[in-house]
Structure formats: structure tokens, C-alpha cells
Design a protein around this motif. Structure first.
Motif, short mmCIF file in Angstrom:
data_model
loop_
_atom_site.label_atom_id
_atom_site.label_comp_id
_atom_site.label_asym_id
_atom_site.label_seq_id
_atom_site.Cartn_x
_atom_site.Cartn_y
_atom_site.Cartn_z
N ALA A 206 -13.72 59.96 63.56
CA ALA A 206 -14.09 60.53 64.84
C ALA A 206 -13.62 61.98 64.98
CB ALA A 206 -13.51 59.69 65.97
N GLU A 207 -12.45 62.30 64.44
CA GLU A 207 -11.92 63.66 64.58
C GLU A 207 -12.80 64.67 63.85
OE1 GLU A 207 -7.98 66.26 63.32
OE2 GLU A 207 -7.85 64.06 63.38
N ILE A 208 -13.14 64.37 62.62
CA ILE A 208 -13.99 65.28 61.85
C ILE A 208 -15.39 65.32 62.48
CG2 ILE A 208 -15.04 65.74 59.61
CD1 ILE A 208 -12.60 64.57 58.28
N ALA A 213 -19.76 68.23 65.44
CA ALA A 213 -20.72 68.32 66.54
C ALA A 213 -20.39 69.44 67.52
CB ALA A 213 -20.76 66.98 67.28
N PHE A 214 -19.10 69.68 67.77
CA PHE A 214 -18.72 70.62 68.83
C PHE A 214 -17.79 71.74 68.35
CE2 PHE A 214 -19.23 66.36 70.71
CZ PHE A 214 -20.32 66.61 71.52
N GLY A 215 -17.27 71.62 67.15
CA GLY A 215 -16.26 72.57 66.71
C GLY A 215 -16.74 73.50 65.63
N PRO A 216 -15.84 74.00 64.83
CA PRO A 216 -16.17 75.06 63.89
C PRO A 216 -16.84 74.60 62.59
CG PRO A 216 -13.83 74.54 63.74
CD PRO A 216 -14.38 73.71 64.86
N LEU A 217 -16.75 73.30 62.26
CA LEU A 217 -17.21 72.87 60.95
C LEU A 217 -18.72 73.00 60.76
CD1 LEU A 217 -14.99 69.72 60.28
CD2 LEU A 217 -14.57 72.11 59.71
N ALA A 226 -13.39 70.94 52.67
CA ALA A 226 -11.93 70.88 52.52
C ALA A 226 -11.32 69.83 53.43
CB ALA A 226 -11.33 72.26 52.82
N ARG A 227 -11.83 69.70 54.66
CA ARG A 227 -11.32 68.67 55.58
C ARG A 227 -11.59 67.27 55.03
NH1 ARG A 227 -11.06 69.87 61.10
NH2 ARG A 227 -10.79 67.64 61.47
N LEU A 228 -12.75 67.06 54.48
CA LEU A 228 -13.09 65.74 53.93
C LEU A 228 -12.18 65.39 52.76
CD1 LEU A 228 -16.99 66.02 54.01
CD2 LEU A 228 -15.58 64.59 55.49
#
Length: 745
Positions: A206-208, A213-217, A226-228
Motif C-alpha cells: 500500500a505504501e509504494i 498514484a499520488f507521490g513522486p514515483l 529502487a523502492r521495489l
């Protein structure tokens, strides 16, 4: 299985077809596209099938078909639209599923219930039909059985999961907050329903997902990758960890411009070696789908599901039942929702009662009875067949019955009742939302097909809308919906026949609305005979249609007026053929129905208007201007305004010609100025400029004013009607005589 990533895309856009005719109305707010679906396809779905990976200097390094790597579902109504309107994108989606099956052993596509309805709010009977229709549509398009199914808004309860398991669905996807006991490391879990059936439930990060959907990614594919990988490292102690991300496909391209490039970037980055802890290189990270995850590592952990929850409403299912506070536009309120939902429920009950009562008589001889007939119908009209008789062309699967027309009416009634539960309409911010009005249009057709049994429910729905019109900000929308619930005007078959004949008269290549079939018989001596039939009901009719399209092929010297492009200018006389199908006595005895262009179905009306406008442009603009218009170098309003000024100058030259006047006596003919070709051209260009949005051009008024000052009084008087048309008052034009240079001539 090594650590892996699953990226899931949910493809759905609210269907807004006219339920009576089957076409999508034009939406001015979607310009330059025809409608919101066309806009979403151009800005989102098509780019996802060919997303660009660029180098730092902006040059394209790779083109990635995202669908071959990402798990995805496509709502059946959207998939059917793609098949009809955007075959290239449709073909890319199907090919991607086949390519992923070759790569991983399992196709990326999963199924979707037929409508985007909140399944926990439906009866079990309706849940079963929605799931069966969705699975049947999936098999028809993708050529294989579905293993998983997406739940609209991830709305869930025990009965919904039991129906999925009952119908052979192996897995579905839920949000983390909807579950208790989910395994660590993103691993799937098992859910046992109260009916004793088992279903695998997958979840996502949910965080990623939020930051996509709404953030910088959504703007940085490398940061996303990198986050994944970092999340996989956090679960290094878990065997075969999985990190999944689920998002609406419209996020990429429609909600965030060029978002598909970030998605292509993350796929590109994961496919290349990365850097692990201590900067050591690590192998590429596999991007797989849920079916291949389950095949490699079957779910073993038991989990619990929080019933009547969803992924998009903090209040469970409140967004589709009441004014819970969840909305995109903070200036709106949803006081209208609860009374509207209650009224729709009452109408649905009336429809179900009629289907149960009469369906038994029609389908009682079948295994499973009326319910089995509804499940087999599958809702989709067959729009690609042109049969010899009306009944053979109707859509859907209808078993042998004593009365096939009656059977189709019942099945279509049931289909419309399911369509009016669409979550986009019920969960919209405002009653004026087009998705809400589409839901009400389906309710109107369901009530019409239900007949007297639905009169009480229809009255309740009208009262609810009337109250909303009194105290809701969208009073105009409520009144418009009330009008849609009471269709007025000519019968649909008459309107369709008139539209087909009008399009045929101007030589345009267009056909009937998608839900109708038509054939034109031109062998009749005076007027064509039009055969039409409703593809869904099999209800046919035959008419003789006479079309009067004024000035469509007028001689060059004839005055070309606004009538050429005005809806009031076309007259269509529709007369039934005695003894032919559809010639009902009350209508057959009449002389016929006289229709105007505005009475036609929208696609036919637009087609005729464009054909007439092309004819006007062909006669009034010169070849150079037409070439500039076709090349997109100038807009029609600009060209028409400039041509109007030139036409006024040319008129002045003609009026001042030495052979035109008899010295001081004025024009040789009293009507020469008002009936000549030069004046006809000015009038036509004035109307063309107005219809193109230019109004009365400033420079044209100035040119006519200066022309009036240069003419003798007699000639000026002849131009009074033209001056009035270009916005001058009669008194003002007359007072040009006072002290003007031309007054002494």
C-alpha cells in the motif's frame, strides 16, 4: 521462486453508451476526442502498449509494451469498446496476454465482473450473473479460461468470495487493510468461505502504491525500481518474497502526463542488473504475474477478510450507499445518494419480480430455469451480423422458447437492471456527473421494459429526483434526468430509419446506431425503403422515407444560407409500409411522421451536419482556403471571416461598375443588388462565419459600412437587408445619408 515483482493495472472507464441506441454521445469537454473513452485510450491505454524509455538527452532508447510485463484486468464493457473502436490497442492487449503466457507460462490478464458494480451490495443471484458474464467475456476475448478476477473497488464480503470460488476463480486481489493474518513478504494467503470453499487472496504494497498514484514515483522510474528492490531486501528472510503494486491504469498518462514513461522506466530498470547491499551487483529482478507466483509457491497461510470493505472508501462501502464524506471535489455533497439508491433498489425489486414471474413460463423447461437463461445471455449485443430477418440478428444467447420476442424483452430488462448498479454513477461526487446520468438512463430503459409492474417503483424514483431538484445544487441535472426517464418524441425505430435515410441522402458513409441494424432498399421509384431492427430485441420495422435536404447541391449562383447547416432545415417524412413488420395500426393509418434533423440519433445528425457544412465550404471558400483548412493551417472561423470581407469588397466593385448603374437613377433593376450572386455569397459567408463561431466579424462590418458610405442613396437602400444581416439597425443604415460623402451623388 526467486524474489519477484508484480505490477497490476486495472483498466476501467465508466461506460456511457445511450442504452436505447447503443452509441456513445459526443462529449464537448473531451475535445479533440469524441468522448472520455476515446480520450483515455489516446492518452493512456495506447501509450501503455508502446511506452518510451528515453536517454537523458530525451532520445528514445527502447519502446516497451507494458502489458506484456504487467498483470492487468480490463472491464468487459471497455474491452468490447476497444474491439469496436480501437482494434490496434485491442489487438495489442490480446497479444500481450499471449506473449506473457509464453514467457511465464501464465497470461497476464485476469477477469473482471461484467459491470463495475459493488458486488457486496448485490444479491447472490446478481453476483453470480455478474461473475459468469465476466468470465464468459474473458474467455471470448482472450481465448482461455481466467484464473483470477479483479473485484471492482476491491469491494468484498464472504458471499462475494464464495461466488468467485464457486465459479472456478482461483484468486483475487485485496488491499492490506482488508485482511488479517496476511503472510509476510507479500506472499498470498488462503481464505475459506462460510460455504466451505477456498480462494487464494493476493495483496499489494500500500505504501509504494500510494506513492505511485499520488507521490513522486509516477515521475521517476529509477526511484520506483529502487523502492521495489529495497522492499525485497527488507524481506530477505522470507522464502520467495513478492512485492506487488496495484494501480488504476489511468494513473499513467491520463491523470499524470507521460506516466507511462515511468512505468516503462521501472520495467527497464528491473530488467537490468542492480546494486545490492555494499554496492555489489545483483541479478535482474523478475517481473511476473500472480498466476505464476501461485504456481511456484501455493498459498498455505490462512487469513481473515474484513467484510464490506473496499480499497477506495475509508467507511467500508459508504461511498455507494450514503453521504459518507469520501469525494474528490470538497465543494460537493452527496445528500442525494441515499434516496436515489433506495429508489433504484425498489425499481430493481420490481424488475426481479417480473423476471421471476414471467421467466418461469418462458424458461421453465430449461435446466436451471430463468436464472440459467439469464446467465447464458451474457448481455453483449451482436453488432456484426446482418441477417435476413430481424429475430436472427438480436444479440445475446436466447434458448428456444415459445415467444422469443417476449424472452428477449425479459433478458434485456434484466441486463439493464444490472447496468444501473454501476459504481461510478452511484459513487460520483455530484448528481450532475455523466456517470450518474448514465445509470439513470439504464434505469429508464429497465422501467420501460418492465412495464406496469415497475410503475410504482418508477414513480418512487421520480419523486426522489423531484425532491433532489428542489434542494440540490444540481437541480438542472435532476430535471434533465426526469426528462430522460420519460422518453418523448418519435418511436426509436422511426428515428433510426430517418437517420439512416438522411445519411444516405447526403452520401455519407455512416450506418445505424450500434444497437440497431438497417438496410436501404433503393429500388422503390420515389423514395428508399428502410428496414430497421433492434439488435437486442429483434423488433423490426419497414418504412418509406423521404428526405428534403435544401441547398445540399445548390447551383453556385443560388443564395447559400444558414439553412444549409441548420438542424431546422432538413425535413424527413417517415411512412410505414402497410403490412410490413413494425407497421402498428395506430401509426400505419397516419400519413407519417415528419422529423427534423434534431430528432435523429446523434451520430446521424452530426454526420449530416458535417456533410452539409462541407458542401457549403466547397461553394463559398476558394481552392486555396480549402487547402489551408484541410492542412490545418487555419481555422474555419478565420477563413470564413476573411472571405466575407473579400466578398463585401467584391460586391462593392460590382455595384460601382459602370454598366450596373444608370447614372443617378440607381441600379438598372430594383432587385439587382439583393438577388445577385455577389450578395448571395456575402449572405452565405456571413452564415458560415456565424456557424463556425466567429459571429459577425468586426472587419466585415467595417467593410460594409465603408461600402455604404461610398454608394449613392438608391444603391445603399438596396443593401439594407444585407446590412441588417450583418448587425446594423435599420435606422442607423438609413442615417448614413446625413452628411455622408456618397449622399450628394
Amino acid at each position: 521462486m526467486p524474489p519477484a515483482v508484480v505490477l497490476h493495472l486495472h483498466l476501467h472507464h465508466p461506460p456511457r453508451e445511450d442504452p436505447w441506441l447503443g452509441h456513445l454521445p459526443r462529449d464537448p469537454e473531451s475535445f479533440p476526442d469524441h468522448d472520455p473513452l476515446a480520450r483515455a485510450e489516446r492518452k493512456c491505454y495506447r501509450p501503455l502498449a508502446a511506452a518510451r524509455v528515453t536517454d537523458p538527452d530525451g532520445r528514445v532508447r527502447r519502446i516497451v509494451d507494458v502489458f506484456t510485463h504487467a498483470s492487468f484486468d480490463v472491464a468487459p464493457t471497455l474491452l468490447a469498446w476497444m474491439a469496436r473502436r480501437t482494434p490496434a490497442t485491442y489487438g495489442a492487449v490480446l497479444a500481450a496476454d499471449r506473449a506473457s503466457a509464453r514467457r511465464t507460462g501464465y497470461g497476464n490478464a485476469i477477469a473482471h465482473p461484467y459491470h463495475h458494480s459493488i458486488l457486496p451490495l448485490l444479491s447472490r443471484r446478481d453476483k453470480v450473473t455478474e461473475v459468469r458474464w465476466g468470465l464468459a467475456e474473458f474467455a471470448r476475448h482472450f481465448g482461455r479460461a481466467a484464473e483470477g478476477m479483479w473485484l471492482p473497488e476491491m469491494a468484498v464480503d464472504d458471499e462475494t468470495l464464495d461466488v468467485l470460488a464457486q465459479e472456478g476463480v482461483r484468486f483475487t486481489l485485496l488491499a492490506p487493510h482488508q485482511l488479517d493474518g496476511a503472510p509476510r513478504g507479500g506472499r498470498p494467503g488462503r481464505y475459506r468461505t462460510s460455504g466451505g470453499r477456498e480462494l487464494t487472496v493476493c495483496t499489494y504494497d500500500a505504501e509504494i502504491g500510494h506513492d505511485v498514484a499520488f507521490g513522486p514515483l509516477v515521475r521517476d522510474g529509477l526511484a520506483w525500481a529502487a523502492r521495489l528492490r529495497a522492499r525485497l531486501h527488507e524481506h530477505a528472510d522470507v522464502p520467495s518474497p513478492v512485492v506487488a503494486v496495484a494501480a488504476n491504469a489511468e494513473t499513467f498518462g491520463l491523470h499524470h502526463r507521460f506516466g507511462e514513461k515511468a512505468l516503462a522506466g521501472v520495467l527497464d530498470a528491473l530488467g537490468r542488473p542492480g546494486r545490492g547491499s555494499g554496492g555489489l551487483p545483483e541479478a535482474p529482478t523478475p517481473v511476473v504475474n500472480f498466476a505464476s507466483v501461485l504456481a511456484a509457491e501455493p498459498a498455505t497461510d490462512e487469513l481473515r477478510v474484513h467484510a464490506r470493505t473496499s480499497w477506495s472508501c475509508l467507511h467500508g462501502l459508504g461511498r455507494w450507499q450514503e453521504a459518507c464524506g469520501c469525494r474528490y471535489d470538497a465543494s460537493t455533497d452527496q445528500r442525494w445518494r441515499a434516496p436515489l439508491v433506495a429508489a433504484l433498489a425498489e425499481l430493481r425489486t420490481a424488475v426481479d419480480e417480473r423476471f421471476a414471474a414471467e421467466g418461469g413460463a418462458l424458461f421453465g423447461h430449461l435446466p436451471g430455469g430463468a436464472d440459467a437463461a439469464r446467465d447464458a445471455y451474457n448481455g453483449a449485443p451482436a453488432t456484426d451480423r446482418v441477417p435476413a430477418d430481424a429475430l436472427a440478428l438480436a444479440g445475446g444467447v436466447v434458448p428456444e422458447t415459445a415467444d422469443p420476442v417476449w424472452a428477449r424483452e425479459l433478458l434485456e430488462m434484466a441486463r439493464e437492471a444490472l447496468a444501473m448498479a454501476d459504481s461510478d454513477g452511484i459513487g460520483a461526487d455530484d448528481l450532475a456527473d455523466p456517470a450518474t446520468q448514465a445509470v439513470l438512463a439504464h434505469a429508464a430503459r429497465a422501467a420501460t421494459l418492465a412495464g406496469p409492474r415497475a410503475e410504482v417503483a418508477s414513480a418512487r424514483l421520480r419523486r426522489a429526483l423531484s425532491m433532489l431538484a428542489g434542494d440540490h445544487a444540481a437541480a438542472g441535472a435532476a430535471r434533465a434526468i426526469l426528462e430522460r426517464l420519460t422518453p418523448v418524441g418519435p418511436p426509436l425505430a422511426v428515428r433510426v430509419a430517418a437517420g439512416v435515410a438522411a445519411v444516405d441522402a447526403v452520401g455519407a458513409p455512416d450506418g445505424p446506431p450500434p444497437a440497431w441494424w438497417a438496410d436501404v432498399d433503393r429500388s422503390a421509384p420515389n423514395a428508399p425503403v428502410i428496414h430497421v431492427a433492434d439488435r437486442r430485441l429483434g423488433d423490426g420495422a419497414t418504412y418509406v422515407v423521404t428526405v428534403d435536404v435544401p441547398s445540399a447541391n445548390a447551383a453556385p449562383g443560388r443564395a447559400v444560407r444558414r439553412a444549409d447547416i441548420d438542424a431546422r432545415a432538413v425535413t424527413i417524412l417517415v411512412r410505414p409500409v402497410p403490412g410490413a413488420p413494425g407497421a402498428r395500426p395506430a401509426f400505419a393509418d397516419a400519413l407519417g411522421a415528419a422529423l427534423k434533423l434534431g430528432d435523429l440519433p446523434e451520430p446521424a445528425r452530426v454526420c449530416v451536419e458535417l456533410a452539409l457544412r462541407r458542401a457549403v465550404v466547397q461553394r463559398l471558400l476558394d481552392a486555396e482556403d480549402r487547402a489551408r483548412l484541410a492542412a490545418g493551417e487555419a481555422r474555419l472561423r478565420v477563413l470564413a471571416g476573411a472571405a466575407l470581407v473579400q466578398a463585401i469588397d467584391a460586391l462593392g466593385e460590382e455595384l460601382r461598375h459602370e454598366d450596373f448603374f444608370d447614372s443617378t437613377l440607381g441600379p438598372r433593376s430594383p432587385n439587382a443588388a439583393v438577388s445577385g450572386p455577389a450578395v448571395a455569397r456575402v449572405l452565405g459567408l456571413a452564415d458560415l462565419a456565424e456557424s463556425a463561431g466567429a459571429g459577425t466579424p468586426f472587419d466585415a462590418q467595417t467593410a460594409l459600412y465603408r461600402l455604404g458610405l461610398s454608394l449613392p442613396r438608391a444603391a445603399r437602400a438596396q443593401l439594407a437587408p444585407l446590412a441588417w444581416r450583418l448587425g446594423f439597425s435599420a435606422r442607423g443604415w438609413r442615417e448614413l445619408d446625413d452628411g455622408t460623402p456618397g449622399a450628394e451623388r
